[in-house]
Design a protein around this motif. Structure first.
Motif, mmCIF file in Angstrom:
data_model
loop_
_atom_site.group_PDB
_atom_site.id
_atom_site.type_symbol
_atom_site.label_atom_id
_atom_site.label_comp_id
_atom_site.label_asym_id
_atom_site.label_seq_id
_atom_site.Cartn_x
_atom_site.Cartn_y
_atom_site.Cartn_z
ATOM 1 N N VAL A 183 43.529 42.195 23.407
ATOM 2 C CA VAL A 183 42.809 42.572 24.629
ATOM 3 C C VAL A 183 42.100 41.357 25.223
ATOM 4 O O VAL A 183 42.144 41.121 26.438
ATOM 5 N N ILE A 184 41.455 40.561 24.396
ATOM 6 C CA ILE A 184 40.768 39.356 24.879
ATOM 7 C C ILE A 184 41.787 38.356 25.418
ATOM 8 O O ILE A 184 41.564 37.741 26.470
ATOM 9 N N TRP A 185 42.913 38.190 24.748
ATOM 10 C CA TRP A 185 43.951 37.270 25.212
ATOM 11 C C TRP A 185 44.466 37.687 26.583
ATOM 12 O O TRP A 185 44.634 36.860 27.469
ATOM 13 N N GLN A 186 44.715 38.980 26.771
ATOM 14 C CA GLN A 186 45.192 39.470 28.061
ATOM 15 C C GLN A 186 44.147 39.222 29.164
ATOM 16 O O GLN A 186 44.487 38.802 30.265
ATOM 17 N N ALA A 187 42.890 39.470 28.873
ATOM 18 C CA ALA A 187 41.838 39.251 29.868
ATOM 19 C C ALA A 187 41.713 37.773 30.215
ATOM 20 O O ALA A 187 41.484 37.419 31.382
ATOM 21 N N ARG A 188 41.859 36.896 29.251
ATOM 22 C CA ARG A 188 41.769 35.454 29.529
ATOM 23 C C ARG A 188 42.926 34.989 30.405
ATOM 24 O O ARG A 188 42.753 34.163 31.293
ATOM 25 N N ILE A 189 44.120 35.522 30.171
ATOM 26 C CA ILE A 189 45.260 35.162 31.023
ATOM 27 C C ILE A 189 45.068 35.728 32.429
ATOM 28 O O ILE A 189 45.334 35.060 33.418
ATOM 29 N N LEU A 190 44.576 36.947 32.517
ATOM 30 C CA LEU A 190 44.352 37.575 33.816
ATOM 31 C C LEU A 190 43.273 36.841 34.617
ATOM 32 O O LEU A 190 43.310 36.822 35.849
ATOM 33 N N SER A 191 42.336 36.206 33.947
ATOM 34 C CA SER A 191 41.271 35.496 34.663
ATOM 35 C C SER A 191 41.800 34.283 35.426
ATOM 36 O O SER A 191 41.102 33.730 36.270
ATOM 37 N N ARG A 192 43.028 33.870 35.163
ATOM 38 C CA ARG A 192 43.635 32.769 35.924
ATOM 39 C C ARG A 192 44.159 33.232 37.273
ATOM 40 O O ARG A 192 44.473 32.415 38.128
ATOM 41 N N ARG A 193 44.293 34.525 37.452
ATOM 42 C CA ARG A 193 44.797 35.072 38.709
ATOM 43 C C ARG A 193 43.673 35.199 39.730
ATOM 44 O O ARG A 193 42.502 35.263 39.386
ATOM 45 N N ARG A 194 44.093 35.281 40.974
ATOM 46 C CA ARG A 194 43.144 35.547 42.054
ATOM 47 C C ARG A 194 43.316 37.002 42.472
ATOM 48 O O ARG A 194 44.400 37.556 42.381
ATOM 49 N N PHE A 195 42.245 37.603 42.935
ATOM 50 C CA PHE A 195 42.274 38.981 43.399
ATOM 51 C C PHE A 195 41.982 39.008 44.885
ATOM 52 O O PHE A 195 41.104 38.282 45.363
ATOM 53 N N TRP A 196 42.704 39.862 45.601
ATOM 54 C CA TRP A 196 42.542 39.987 47.042
ATOM 55 C C TRP A 196 41.749 41.251 47.333
ATOM 56 O O TRP A 196 42.145 42.355 46.970
#
Length: 81
Positions: free
Chosen positions: A19-32
Motif C-alpha cells: 500500500v505504501i509503495w503504491q502511494a509513493r508511485i502515485l505521488s509522482r502523478r499530477r492530478f487535474w
C-alpha cells in the motif's frame, strides 16, 4: 499457534508495504482539479486509502479547496481527459 501468528504478521507487513509503495508511485502523478482546472501533486501520505475509480480520485484541491473527483495524469500527458 506461534506459526499462525508469524504468518499473519508477515502477510500484514507485506500488505502494508504494498500500500505504501503504491502511494509513493502515485505521488509522482499530477492530478487535474475539475473545479479550478489546475494540476497539482500530493505527497504520498495524503494518498493513502483514498477513494478512487480507475484514474479518478476523490481529493481536496490545494488551490481552490474543493473536494471532488480529480483525474490522475501521467507525466508526459497534457490537457484534460
Amino acid at each position: 499457534m506461534s506459526y499462525w501468528l508469524g504468518a499473519v504478521l508477515s502477510v500484514l507487513l507485506l500488505l502494508t508495504a504494498l500500500v505504501i509503495w503504491q502511494a509513493r508511485i502515485l505521488s509522482r502523478r499530477r492530478f487535474w482539479c475539475r473545479s479550478c482546472g489546475r494540476l497539482f501533486r500530493l505527497p504520498w501520505t495524503k494518498l493513502l486509502f483514498r477513494q478512487h475509480i480507475q484514474e479518478d480520485w476523490l481529493l481536496r484541491c490545494p488551490y481552490c479547496g474543493e473536494k471532488g473527483w480529480c483525474t490522475a495524469k501521467r507525466n508526459g500527458k497534457r490537457g484534460c481527459k
